[in-house]
Scaffold this active site. Structure first.
Site, PDB file in Angstrom:
ATOM      1  N   ASP A  31       7.413   2.841   4.563  1.00 37.71           N
ATOM      2  CA  ASP A  31       6.230   3.480   3.970  1.00 37.71           C
ATOM      3  C   ASP A  31       5.255   3.725   5.118  1.00 37.71           C
ATOM      4  O   ASP A  31       4.656   2.790   5.634  1.00 37.71           O
ATOM      5  CB  ASP A  31       5.632   2.547   2.907  1.00 37.71           C
ATOM      6  CG  ASP A  31       4.326   3.089   2.306  1.00 37.71           C
ATOM      7  OD1 ASP A  31       3.865   4.170   2.723  1.00 37.71           O
ATOM      8  OD2 ASP A  31       3.770   2.411   1.414  1.00 37.71           O
ATOM      9  N   LYS A  34      -3.417  10.581   3.186  1.00 35.27           N
ATOM     10  CA  LYS A  34      -3.978   9.714   4.216  1.00 35.27           C
ATOM     11  C   LYS A  34      -4.091  10.445   5.554  1.00 35.27           C
ATOM     12  O   LYS A  34      -5.093  10.324   6.236  1.00 35.27           O
ATOM     13  CB  LYS A  34      -3.131   8.446   4.383  1.00 35.27           C
ATOM     14  CG  LYS A  34      -2.973   7.624   3.113  1.00 35.27           C
ATOM     15  CD  LYS A  34      -4.145   6.679   2.880  1.00 35.27           C
ATOM     16  CE  LYS A  34      -4.216   6.143   1.461  1.00 35.27           C
ATOM     17  NZ  LYS A  34      -3.027   5.465   0.988  1.00 35.27           N
ATOM     18  N   TRP A  50       0.437  -2.896  -0.805  1.00 35.76           N
ATOM     19  CA  TRP A  50       1.377  -1.793  -0.994  1.00 35.76           C
ATOM     20  C   TRP A  50       2.815  -2.268  -0.933  1.00 35.76           C
ATOM     21  O   TRP A  50       3.649  -1.841  -1.735  1.00 35.76           O
ATOM     22  CB  TRP A  50       1.119  -0.661   0.010  1.00 35.76           C
ATOM     23  CG  TRP A  50      -0.238  -0.058  -0.167  1.00 35.76           C
ATOM     24  CD1 TRP A  50      -1.228   0.013   0.776  1.00 35.76           C
ATOM     25  CD2 TRP A  50      -0.782   0.554  -1.348  1.00 35.76           C
ATOM     26  NE1 TRP A  50      -2.338   0.622   0.241  1.00 35.76           N
ATOM     27  CE2 TRP A  50      -2.099   0.959  -1.047  1.00 35.76           C
ATOM     28  CE3 TRP A  50      -0.287   0.789  -2.635  1.00 35.76           C
ATOM     29  CZ2 TRP A  50      -2.923   1.592  -1.984  1.00 35.76           C
ATOM     30  CZ3 TRP A  50      -1.109   1.419  -3.560  1.00 35.76           C
ATOM     31  CH2 TRP A  50      -2.407   1.811  -3.231  1.00 35.76           C
TER      32      TRP A  50
HETATM   33  C1  LIG Z   1      -2.397   4.721  -0.196  1.00 35.72           C
HETATM   34  C2  LIG Z   1      -1.112   4.065   0.047  1.00 35.72           C
HETATM   35  C3  LIG Z   1      -0.094   4.029  -0.928  1.00 35.72           C
HETATM   36  C4  LIG Z   1      -0.267   4.603  -2.322  1.00 35.72           C
HETATM   37  O1  LIG Z   1      -0.188   5.952  -2.292  1.00 35.72           O
HETATM   38  P1  LIG Z   1      -0.261   6.864  -3.618  1.00 35.72           P
HETATM   39  O2  LIG Z   1       0.031   8.206  -3.057  1.00 35.72           O
HETATM   40  O3  LIG Z   1      -1.634   6.708  -4.175  1.00 35.72           O
HETATM   41  O4  LIG Z   1       0.774   6.395  -4.543  1.00 35.72           O
HETATM   42  C5  LIG Z   1       1.102   3.434  -0.602  1.00 35.72           C
HETATM   43  N1  LIG Z   1       1.293   2.880   0.602  1.00 35.72           N
HETATM   44  C6  LIG Z   1       0.337   2.882   1.557  1.00 35.72           C
HETATM   45  C7  LIG Z   1       0.630   2.256   2.879  1.00 35.72           C
HETATM   46  C8  LIG Z   1      -0.885   3.477   1.309  1.00 35.72           C
HETATM   47  O5  LIG Z   1      -1.838   3.473   2.258  1.00 35.72           O
END
Ligand SMILES: *Cc1c(COP(=O)(O)O)cnc(C)c1O
Length: 354
Positions: free
Chosen positions: A167, A191, A100
């Site tokens: 993030d 998540k 990511w």
């Molecule tokens: C799942 C995830 C993403 C991607 O998320 P999307 O909403 O599918 O774009 C980005 N960063 C982390 C840490 C993730 O777990």
């Protein structure tokens, strides 16, 4: 049979949230209309958006501290480029802790110079880099607090004079932190908060409006703030369901209360991984995530036995990400201690059989 949902994302949500969300799809607030067929400008939905934004700031203890919460679209993946577009003038720092952050780096390079301040790529992201020096003069420093795929998590955060961007897709609202140390936090809802379709962005307003480029409206955080997160039609179902989860969390006692439960779940599973000779943890012990636990079988020939037992116990979503293999147990907020107990029982049965 009751399923135990360890899926990495989209993931388990509290049962009462799913029930309330499905009721609202049938009849929203007794209006005789569905949540998904009314105007997002209606009084009822505007209240949902306001409540969701306000709860997010309240739970993070960021109310009246110069922050704004937004529910945007495009997933965390769109934030990879939106962050750079809004904040990068010449160069930004990134810690590379896996897929990511690597994707975030790729997008940021479209807007300026990326300094890779630290990386754990040399060991397929088993650990969180330490002992790096953060250069001065960065437009911002970007980190990924929890690395969903590898099961690593920052316990200490880098110190920098630049705005800190994080993030937090896979560990937001899971543990107590001083969130005011971050200047911009983003998280895809799917998540730990809601269904896919909304991204929470929490941003300190004073860091915005400093780049010289022209930012397209849909990408501009300031435009979304000025329109109360309703510049265009928001993802109404995802925002409503996220609001319900945030209400659930508040009622439970907020982040402090859920952190205690999350730590219990993680302790239970990791002690089984460490004591059971059939299994071996993937991530370095000191950097282990309390959300996603990654592990492997020490003897691959036991794979089908283990997977049959998992199936019989109703355990879902335990396969590791394709780039790591093995297993990954995602223990997001809504997963119960009881479900982790069921997994641990299966693991100890493997030891008896092996
Ligand atoms: C799942 C995830 C993403 C991607 O998320 P999307 O909403 O599918 O774009 C980005 N960063 C982390 C840490 C993730 O777990």
């Amino acid at each position: 049979m009751k399923k135990h949902n360890f899926s990495a994302g989209p993931c388990i949500l509290p049962k009462e949230v799913i029930i309330k969300a499905s009721e609202a799809v049938m009849d929203f607030n007794g209006s005789g209309l569905s949540l998904i067929e009314i105007s997002h400008r209606s009084k009822d939905f505007v209240a949902v958006m306001e409540n969701a934004r306000s709860l997010a700031l309240e739970l993070l203890d960021l109310k009246d501290k110069g922050y704004q919460a937004l529910f945007l679209q495009g997933g965390a993946s769109l934030e990879f480029l939106r962050v750079a577009n809004n904040l990068m003038e010449t160069k930004a720092g990134y810690l590379n802790t896996g897929t990511w952050s690597d994707k975030a780096i790729k997008e940021a390079k479209l807007y300026g110079e990326v300094v890779e301040v630290g990386s754990s790529k040399d060991e397929n992201y088993k650990y969180i880099p330490k002992g790096y020096a953060v250069p001065k003069g960065l437009d911002y420093l970007h980190i990924t607090s929890n690395n969903t795929i590898y099961g690593t998590q920052f316990k200490k955060f880098p110190v920098t004079d630049a705005p800190l961007v994080c993030d937090m897709s896979s560990d937001i609202f899971s543990r107590q932190l001083d969130f005011s140390k971050f200047d911009l936090i983003y998280a895809g809802a799917q998540k730990n908060m809601g269904p896919a379709g909304a991204t929470l962005v929490v941003v300190k307003e004073e860091i915005l409006g400093k780049v010289s480029r022209t930012i397209p409206s849909m990408l501009d955080y300031q435009v979304h703030i000025s329109k109360d997160s309703m510049f265009n039609t928001p993802s109404v179902f995802a925002v409503y369901t996220s609001m319900l989860t945030l209400e659930w969390l508040k009622k439970l006692g907020g982040i402090a209360a859920i952190e205690e439960i999350n730590e219990k779940k993680a302790r239970l599973l990791y002690s089984e991984i460490d004591l059971n000779p059939v299994f071996k943890g993937y991530a370095n012990t000191e950097d282990r995530s309390i959300m996603n636990a990654t592990f492997n079988l020490t003897d691959e020939s036991l794979k089908s036995t283990f997977e049959t037992l998992l199936k019989e116990a109703g355990i879902n979503g335990l396969n590791g990400h394709r780039s790591v293999g093995g297993y990954r147990a995602s223990m997001y907020n809504a997963l119960s201690l009881e479900s982790v107990g069921v997994l641990v029982d299966v693991m100890s049965e493997m030891e008896r059989k092996g």
